[in-house]
Structures are given as structure tokens and as C-alpha cells.
Design an enzyme around this catalytic site. Structure first.
Site, PDB file in Angstrom:
ATOM      1  N   ASP A 220     -22.578 -34.291 -81.458  1.00 47.94           N
ATOM      2  CA  ASP A 220     -23.305 -32.843 -81.755  1.00 47.94           C
ATOM      3  C   ASP A 220     -23.848 -32.505 -80.273  1.00 47.94           C
ATOM      4  O   ASP A 220     -24.430 -31.242 -80.420  1.00 47.94           O
ATOM      5  CB  ASP A 220     -24.190 -33.057 -82.562  1.00 47.94           C
ATOM      6  CG  ASP A 220     -24.628 -31.794 -83.265  1.00 47.94           C
ATOM      7  OD1 ASP A 220     -23.802 -30.735 -83.195  1.00 47.94           O
ATOM      8  OD2 ASP A 220     -25.899 -31.672 -83.759  1.00 47.94           O
ATOM      9  N   SER A 244     -26.226 -25.599 -85.418  1.00 49.23           N
ATOM     10  CA  SER A 244     -24.849 -25.942 -85.930  1.00 49.23           C
ATOM     11  C   SER A 244     -24.843 -25.560 -87.312  1.00 49.23           C
ATOM     12  O   SER A 244     -25.692 -25.533 -88.221  1.00 49.23           O
ATOM     13  CB  SER A 244     -24.899 -27.504 -85.712  1.00 49.23           C
ATOM     14  OG  SER A 244     -24.941 -28.021 -84.545  1.00 49.23           O
ATOM     15  N   GLN A 294     -16.417 -27.865 -84.955  1.00 46.61           N
ATOM     16  CA  GLN A 294     -17.904 -27.342 -85.496  1.00 46.61           C
ATOM     17  C   GLN A 294     -17.965 -25.632 -85.356  1.00 46.61           C
ATOM     18  O   GLN A 294     -17.502 -25.207 -84.230  1.00 46.61           O
ATOM     19  CB  GLN A 294     -19.024 -28.066 -84.575  1.00 46.61           C
ATOM     20  CG  GLN A 294     -20.258 -27.461 -84.782  1.00 46.61           C
ATOM     21  CD  GLN A 294     -21.338 -28.151 -83.832  1.00 46.61           C
ATOM     22  OE1 GLN A 294     -21.558 -27.528 -82.882  1.00 46.61           O
ATOM     23  NE2 GLN A 294     -21.694 -29.353 -84.155  1.00 46.61           N
TER      24      GLN A 294
END
Length: 305
Positions: A220, A244, A294
Site C-alpha cells: 500500500d 485507497s 488498487q
């Protein structure tokens, strides 16, 4: 997941000054099992507005793996529902969706204060041989030739509590070296592609499940910034709101998260205040070990409302 040789989880977060960031993170990955299929993990304030998304991903995968010890995680799909509080514990409830002859599926709901902050579905598989191929690793400079990332400024300082300011100047659990970094205070327009070397900032137990949870945590970092590069903006700017929205990973080979890994990131599209990012993670010897996708919120605030 097998029992990890990591520090016992405390009822309150361990101060950064008392241990290395990596040792602290490993301790936070040892969740408290409060009742069957229900775990509690502690938060960690890295100085962002909300709890770091990779932290919730990693702990949620730990919770799922704790109920599926004989099989290995091969994929996860997660939705971030709302921002987490970096100063409050997190509840993880695991639903055992299915145990088949080869695959097991788990769903994890992470919540704080009775409200969901993340929903993760993960699949586990028995060891099984099969056909193999993978794309080649990009040719990039080795990590030793690149400067280390120095975390010296708070993202969006006007919106971060001053009490968290000192945290972002400390060491991170993940060491990061970018091939073509963007100056966060004076960004230039660049192609929506970036290459980042990263590794755990110290030795990690040789446990497959723990390695994958740490890789989920590290995945991430920096990925969302890929879709910002062609627009010459960064999430350090006060007028940028980024987060996110979802996160997916597929694991294909064993790896050592405390050895250098190359994160090859690209963004095929952005629009409607959203950006899509892809990532391939290679071991130093050129093997593709995991893939990531993502979508993130990239909202630029308009002046005057």
C-alpha cells in the site's frame, strides 16, 4: 497461520522509541484471539489523517490465516469502507465461507466502534504444482545505487494533528528506494509509471504466512501515487484528497520480504476523481512473486468551495 515468534501483542501500542519500527509492527501482527474467529489488533499512528490502509490489510490477512493454518493465501480482495482511527484498536471478525478439497475462502470484517472500516475476502490453497510463466522484470538501477527514502514531512500538514508530526520523521518498518522519485513539494509531470525497491527494515522470521502479511502491508506504500504522476500533483498538497478505495493481491511465489523486492507500478487510467494502479512485485533475482491492483480516490479540491 502458524504461531509467529514475534513479541506478544500489548493492550496499548508500543511507543516507537522503545523498539525499531519493524519490531513494533511484527508485534502488532500478533493479534489477540478474544473468542472463536474474533481477533483484536492495535493501531499505529504513522502521521497520516487515517490509519494506514496497509496496516489494516496486513492484520486482516493475519486474522484470516489464523483460521486456515494448513493452506497458504494466494489472493485477497479488500474494500476500504471508511477511514480508520490510528489511535483505536481494531476488531477483526472472520467468516469461514468455504473449505473445499483444494481451496478455502474467508471473509474478514475490520471494524472500530461497531462500524466497518474494511471488508476483505481471501482465498487459501493447498500446495499444488502447475504450468508456470511470468513477464520479465524491468531493467532498473540496483537499490544500492539509489538514495534511501527519508520520511521527514507530514502529508498535508495543515490537516494532520500536530501531535502526530514527530511520528513521520521516525524510521519506517519498510525501507523504500525509488528509481525516479517525485519531489513532493515541487512535483513535475511524469509518465504514470514508477519503479520502487523496498524491503523490511530488518530480519523477518522465515514464515510464509507472515511474509505475505508483511507484503500486503508494504504493497500500500507508494502505489496510489502512480496515478498522480501524469498530473504533476502529490498527496502532500493541501488541495489533494487521496485514499485507497479497494486493494487486490495475488501471490505466486515464495519470497523474502527482508530482501530487496522491486515494485513495478503503472496507472492505465484516471477519471471521475478515481485512479487505477497496477503493480508487479519481483524478487531481486527477477522472479515475479505477486501482483497488485488498487483503485484510489484522487480528488482535487476547488478553491472557494
Amino acid at each position: 497461520m502458524q504461531k509467529q515468534e514475534v513479541p506478544t501483542l500489548k493492550t496499548v501500542p508500543i511507543p516507537l522509541a522503545s523498539s525499531t519500527a519493524l519490531t513494533q509492527l511484527l508485534g502488532l501482527f500478533a493479534l489477540d484471539n478474544v473468542k472463536p474467529d474474533h481477533y483484536v489488533g492495535q493501531s499505529l499512528d504513522l502521521g497520516f489523517r487515517n490509519l494506514f490502509g496497509g496496516h489494516i490489510l496486513g492484520q486482516a490477512l493475519v486474522a484470516a490465516g489464523n483460521t486456515c493454518e494448513q493452506r497458504h493465501a494466494h489472493s485477497l480482495h479488500a474494500y476500504f469502507i471508511r477511514g480508520g482511527d490510528p489511535r483505536a484498536p481494531i476488531d477483526y471478525t472472520v467468516d469461514r465461507i468455504r473449505d473445499g478439497s483444494s481451496f478455502s475462502v474467508r471473509r474478514v470484517t475490520a471494524s472500530q466502534g461497531g462500524k466497518a472500516i474494511l471488508i476483505l475476502s481471501s482465498s487459501f490453497q493447498v500446495d499444488e504444482a502447475g504450468l508456470e510463466h511470468h513477464v520479465a522484470m524491468p531493467q532498473v538501477p540496483p537499490p544500492e545505487s539509489l538514495p534511501a527514502f527519508i520520511n521527514t514531512a507530514r502529508p498535508v500538514p495543515e490537516l494532520i494533528p500536530e501531535a502526530s508530526a514527530s511520528l513521520t520523521s521516525r524510521d519506517l518498518a519498510i525501507e523504500i528506494r525509488s528509481v525516479d522519485p517525485v519531489n513532493p513539494l515541487q512535483p513535475e509531470v511524469k509518465d504514470p509509471v514508477q519503479y520502487i525497491w523496498f524491503r523490511a527494515a530488518g530480519p523477518v522470521p522465515n514464515d510464509k504466512a507472515l511474509q505475505k502479511c508483511l507484503l500486503a502491508y508494504a504493497s500500500d506504500f507508494s502505489l496510489l501515487s502512480t496515478c498522480l504522476r501524469p498530473h504533476g500533483v502529490t498527496y502532500y498538497q493541501p488541495d489533494m484528497v487521496t485514499a485507497s478505495l479497494d486493494h487486490a493481491m495475488w501471490f505466486y511465489r515464495d519470497f523474502a520480504v527482508d530482501d530487496w523486492l522491486l515494485y513495478a507500478c503503472s496507472s492505465p487510467i484516471s477519471g471521475h476523481s478515481r485512479g487505477l494502479n497496477h503493480g508487479n512485485i519481483f524478487s531481486r533475482d527477477g522472479k515475479l512473486v505477486a501482483c497488485v491492483a488498487q483503485e484510489g480516490l484522487i480528488r482535487q479540491l476547488r478553491s472557494g468551495g
